[in-house]
Write a protein that holds these residues in place. Structure first.
Motif, PDB file in Angstrom:
ATOM      1  N   LYS A  68       0.836  -1.199   0.000  1.00  0.00           N
ATOM      2  CA  LYS A  68       0.000   0.000   0.000  1.00  0.00           C
ATOM      3  C   LYS A  68       0.873   1.252   0.000  1.00  0.00           C
ATOM      4  O   LYS A  68       0.610   2.213  -0.747  1.00  0.00           O
ATOM      5  CB  LYS A  68      -0.909  -0.013   1.231  1.00  0.00           C
ATOM      6  N   ILE A  69       1.900   1.265   0.814  1.00  0.00           N
ATOM      7  CA  ILE A  69       2.805   2.413   0.885  1.00  0.00           C
ATOM      8  C   ILE A  69       3.513   2.618  -0.444  1.00  0.00           C
ATOM      9  O   ILE A  69       3.640   3.751  -0.932  1.00  0.00           O
ATOM     10  CB  ILE A  69       3.825   2.238   2.029  1.00  0.00           C
ATOM     11  N   LEU A  70       3.970   1.535  -1.067  1.00  0.00           N
ATOM     12  CA  LEU A  70       4.630   1.648  -2.365  1.00  0.00           C
ATOM     13  C   LEU A  70       3.672   2.181  -3.426  1.00  0.00           C
ATOM     14  O   LEU A  70       4.057   2.990  -4.279  1.00  0.00           O
ATOM     15  CB  LEU A  70       5.185   0.290  -2.803  1.00  0.00           C
ATOM     16  N   SER A  71       2.417   1.757  -3.362  1.00  0.00           N
ATOM     17  CA  SER A  71       1.416   2.244  -4.303  1.00  0.00           C
ATOM     18  C   SER A  71       1.171   3.739  -4.113  1.00  0.00           C
ATOM     19  O   SER A  71       1.053   4.494  -5.085  1.00  0.00           O
ATOM     20  CB  SER A  71       0.104   1.464  -4.121  1.00  0.00           C
ATOM     21  N   VAL A  72       1.110   4.156  -2.860  1.00  0.00           N
ATOM     22  CA  VAL A  72       0.928   5.572  -2.559  1.00  0.00           C
ATOM     23  C   VAL A  72       2.132   6.378  -3.037  1.00  0.00           C
ATOM     24  O   VAL A  72       1.990   7.470  -3.595  1.00  0.00           O
ATOM     25  CB  VAL A  72       0.712   5.776  -1.036  1.00  0.00           C
ATOM     26  N   ALA A  73       3.333   5.842  -2.834  1.00  0.00           N
ATOM     27  CA  ALA A  73       4.558   6.522  -3.274  1.00  0.00           C
ATOM     28  C   ALA A  73       4.532   6.728  -4.783  1.00  0.00           C
ATOM     29  O   ALA A  73       4.862   7.804  -5.290  1.00  0.00           O
ATOM     30  CB  ALA A  73       5.780   5.715  -2.863  1.00  0.00           C
ATOM     31  N   ARG A  74       4.143   5.700  -5.483  1.00  0.00           N
ATOM     32  CA  ARG A  74       4.061   5.781  -6.946  1.00  0.00           C
ATOM     33  C   ARG A  74       3.064   6.860  -7.365  1.00  0.00           C
ATOM     34  O   ARG A  74       3.337   7.657  -8.262  1.00  0.00           O
ATOM     35  CB  ARG A  74       3.654   4.429  -7.513  1.00  0.00           C
ATOM     36  N   SER A  75       1.901   6.885  -6.716  1.00  0.00           N
ATOM     37  CA  SER A  75       0.875   7.872  -7.053  1.00  0.00           C
ATOM     38  C   SER A  75       1.346   9.290  -6.772  1.00  0.00           C
ATOM     39  O   SER A  75       1.088  10.209  -7.553  1.00  0.00           O
ATOM     40  CB  SER A  75      -0.408   7.584  -6.263  1.00  0.00           C
ATOM     41  N   LEU A  76       2.025   9.471  -5.660  1.00  0.00           N
ATOM     42  CA  LEU A  76       2.541  10.802  -5.310  1.00  0.00           C
ATOM     43  C   LEU A  76       3.521  11.304  -6.369  1.00  0.00           C
ATOM     44  O   LEU A  76       3.461  12.473  -6.784  1.00  0.00           O
ATOM     45  CB  LEU A  76       3.226  10.757  -3.947  1.00  0.00           C
ATOM     46  N   ILE A  77       4.433  10.434  -6.789  1.00  0.00           N
ATOM     47  CA  ILE A  77       5.411  10.830  -7.799  1.00  0.00           C
ATOM     48  C   ILE A  77       4.718  11.189  -9.107  1.00  0.00           C
ATOM     49  O   ILE A  77       5.041  12.196  -9.753  1.00  0.00           O
ATOM     50  CB  ILE A  77       6.433   9.702  -8.029  1.00  0.00           C
ATOM     51  N   ALA A  78       3.738  10.376  -9.511  1.00  0.00           N
ATOM     52  CA  ALA A  78       3.038  10.602 -10.775  1.00  0.00           C
ATOM     53  C   ALA A  78       2.187  11.859 -10.745  1.00  0.00           C
ATOM     54  O   ALA A  78       2.112  12.605 -11.721  1.00  0.00           O
ATOM     55  CB  ALA A  78       2.170   9.390 -11.113  1.00  0.00           C
ATOM     56  N   GLU A  79       1.523  12.106  -9.620  1.00  0.00           N
ATOM     57  CA  GLU A  79       0.583  13.221  -9.529  1.00  0.00           C
ATOM     58  C   GLU A  79       1.236  14.548  -9.181  1.00  0.00           C
ATOM     59  O   GLU A  79       0.823  15.602  -9.677  1.00  0.00           O
ATOM     60  CB  GLU A  79      -0.486  12.896  -8.475  1.00  0.00           C
ATOM     61  N   GLU A  80       2.263  14.514  -8.323  1.00  0.00           N
ATOM     62  CA  GLU A  80       2.819  15.761  -7.812  1.00  0.00           C
ATOM     63  C   GLU A  80       4.320  15.933  -8.050  1.00  0.00           C
ATOM     64  O   GLU A  80       4.880  16.982  -7.734  1.00  0.00           O
ATOM     65  CB  GLU A  80       2.528  15.874  -6.306  1.00  0.00           C
ATOM     66  N   GLY A  81       4.982  14.908  -8.604  1.00  0.00           N
ATOM     67  CA  GLY A  81       6.410  15.016  -8.852  1.00  0.00           C
ATOM     68  C   GLY A  81       7.232  14.423  -7.729  1.00  0.00           C
ATOM     69  O   GLY A  81       6.741  14.190  -6.624  1.00  0.00           O
ATOM     70  N   PHE A  82       8.496  14.207  -8.021  1.00  0.00           N
ATOM     71  CA  PHE A  82       9.372  13.531  -7.072  1.00  0.00           C
ATOM     72  C   PHE A  82       9.521  14.289  -5.759  1.00  0.00           C
ATOM     73  O   PHE A  82       9.593  13.697  -4.684  1.00  0.00           O
ATOM     74  CB  PHE A  82      10.747  13.305  -7.707  1.00  0.00           C
ATOM     75  N   ASP A  83       9.591  15.612  -5.827  1.00  0.00           N
ATOM     76  CA  ASP A  83       9.805  16.402  -4.613  1.00  0.00           C
ATOM     77  C   ASP A  83       8.631  16.302  -3.635  1.00  0.00           C
ATOM     78  O   ASP A  83       8.782  16.610  -2.452  1.00  0.00           O
ATOM     79  CB  ASP A  83      10.059  17.869  -4.970  1.00  0.00           C
ATOM     80  N   ALA A  84       7.463  15.903  -4.138  1.00  0.00           N
ATOM     81  CA  ALA A  84       6.293  15.773  -3.261  1.00  0.00           C
ATOM     82  C   ALA A  84       6.325  14.486  -2.451  1.00  0.00           C
ATOM     83  O   ALA A  84       5.529  14.305  -1.525  1.00  0.00           O
ATOM     84  CB  ALA A  84       5.006  15.816  -4.095  1.00  0.00           C
ATOM     85  N   LEU A  85       7.256  13.602  -2.789  1.00  0.00           N
ATOM     86  CA  LEU A  85       7.343  12.314  -2.090  1.00  0.00           C
ATOM     87  C   LEU A  85       8.041  12.508  -0.741  1.00  0.00           C
ATOM     88  O   LEU A  85       9.258  12.645  -0.672  1.00  0.00           O
ATOM     89  CB  LEU A  85       8.121  11.311  -2.937  1.00  0.00           C
ATOM     90  N   THR A  86       7.259  12.546   0.317  1.00  0.00           N
ATOM     91  CA  THR A  86       7.802  12.669   1.676  1.00  0.00           C
ATOM     92  C   THR A  86       7.244  11.543   2.539  1.00  0.00           C
ATOM     93  O   THR A  86       6.165  10.997   2.255  1.00  0.00           O
ATOM     94  CB  THR A  86       7.423  14.021   2.313  1.00  0.00           C
ATOM     95  N   ILE A  87       7.981  11.192   3.574  1.00  0.00           N
ATOM     96  CA  ILE A  87       7.546  10.123   4.471  1.00  0.00           C
ATOM     97  C   ILE A  87       6.222  10.476   5.126  1.00  0.00           C
ATOM     98  O   ILE A  87       5.333   9.633   5.275  1.00  0.00           O
ATOM     99  CB  ILE A  87       8.621   9.848   5.550  1.00  0.00           C
TER     100      ILE A  87
END
Length: 218
Positions: free
Chosen positions: A20-39
Motif C-alpha cells: 500500500k505504501i509503495l502504491s501511494v509513493a508511486r501515485s505521489l510521484i506521478a501526480e505531484e512530482g518527485f519532490d512531493a514524495l515525503t515520508i
C-alpha cells in the motif's frame, strides 16, 4: 499451530501495508512530482504512522529503490523466457517490455528517473543498485547469445553488457529530459544495442544486424 497461523496473518498484513505504501509513493510521484514524495505524506495517505513507513520500507531513497527494483524484476521475468536467445529478437523484446512499462505511466517514470538520479540510485558502485541489476540482465542476454552460437566469444560478456545498458540509458536520459518520445527512444536504443552485438557477432548474425539497422534508419 495457532501461533504459526497468527504469525502468518501478521506477516500477510505487514506485506499488504508495505505494498500500500509503495502504491501511494508511486501515485505521489506521478501526480505531484518527485519532490512531493515525503515520508509524512506517504504515512498520511497510507493510513499508517511515520515510524511504520520507516520500519516497513526505510528512508525515502529506500522506497524509490524498491520501486525501481520492481521494474527491473519485471523486465528480468520477460528475459527469463527460454526463446529469447537471438540477440536481435532479445534486444527488441527487451526494449518492447521496457517501453511498455514506461508507456503505461510516462509521467511517473520520467519523474521517478529524475529523482533516482538525484538520489544516486544508478551509481555503478552500489552493490544492490539498479545499475548492477540491469547489468546482470544484460550479461545473461550476452551469455545466451554465446551459448547458442550467435557470438564469436572474442569480447567479454561483461564489457558487452555494459555497452548494451549504456545504449538504452543514453536514450532513456533523452526521453526523461523530453528530447525524444518513446518511439525515438526505441529506435535510438535498439540501434546502439545492435551495433554493440555486431562487435562480436558471427558473420551470419553480423549480416542480419546490418540489415536490421538499415531498416531502422529508414
Amino acid at each position: 499451530m495457532v501461533a504459526a497461523k497468527g504469525q502468518a496473518t501478521r506477516q500477510a498484513n505487514k506485506e499488504r501495508r508495505r505494498e500500500k505504501i509503495l502504491s501511494v509513493a508511486r501515485s505521489l510521484i506521478a501526480e505531484e512530482g518527485f519532490d512531493a514524495l515525503t515520508i509524512s505524506k506517504m504515512a498520511e495517505r497510507s493510513g499508517v504512522t511515520i515510524p511504520t513507513v520507516h520500519n516497513l520500507l526505510g528512508k525515502k531513497n529506500d522506497i524509490v529503490l524498491a520501486l525501481f527494483r520492481g521494474l527491473v524484476d519485471r523486465i528480468d521475468e520477460v528475459l527469463a523466457e527460454p526463446e529469447l536467445v537471438d540477440p536481435i529478437d532479445a534486444s527488441e523484446a527487451f526494449l518492447d517490455s521496457l517501453l511498455s512499462l514506461y508507456g503505461s505511466d510516462e509521467v511517473f517514470y520520467r519523474a521517478a528517473f529524475l529523482g533516482g538520479e538525484r538520489l544516486g540510485l544508478f551509481e555503478h558502485e552500489m552493490n544492490d543498485g539498479v545499475f548492477r541489476k540491469s547489468i546482470k540482465v544484460a550479461e545473461r542476454l550476452c551469455d545466451r547469445a554465446l551459448e547458442h552460437g550467435y557470438r564469436l566469444g572474442r569480447v567479454d560478456s561483461r564489457w558487452l553488457a555494459q555497452q548494451l545498458f549504456g545504449s538504452q540509458r543514453l536514450a532513456r536520459q533523452d526521453w526523461v529530459s523530453g528530447y525524444i518520445d518513446l518511439a525515438e527512444y526505441r529506435q535510438q536504443a535498439l540501434i546502439g544495442m545492435l551495433i554493440t552485438f555486431a562487435a562480436d557477432a558471427t558473420p551470419e548474425l553480423h549480416q542480419r544486424i546490418c540489415k536490421r539497422i538499415d531498416q531502422l534508419s529508414h
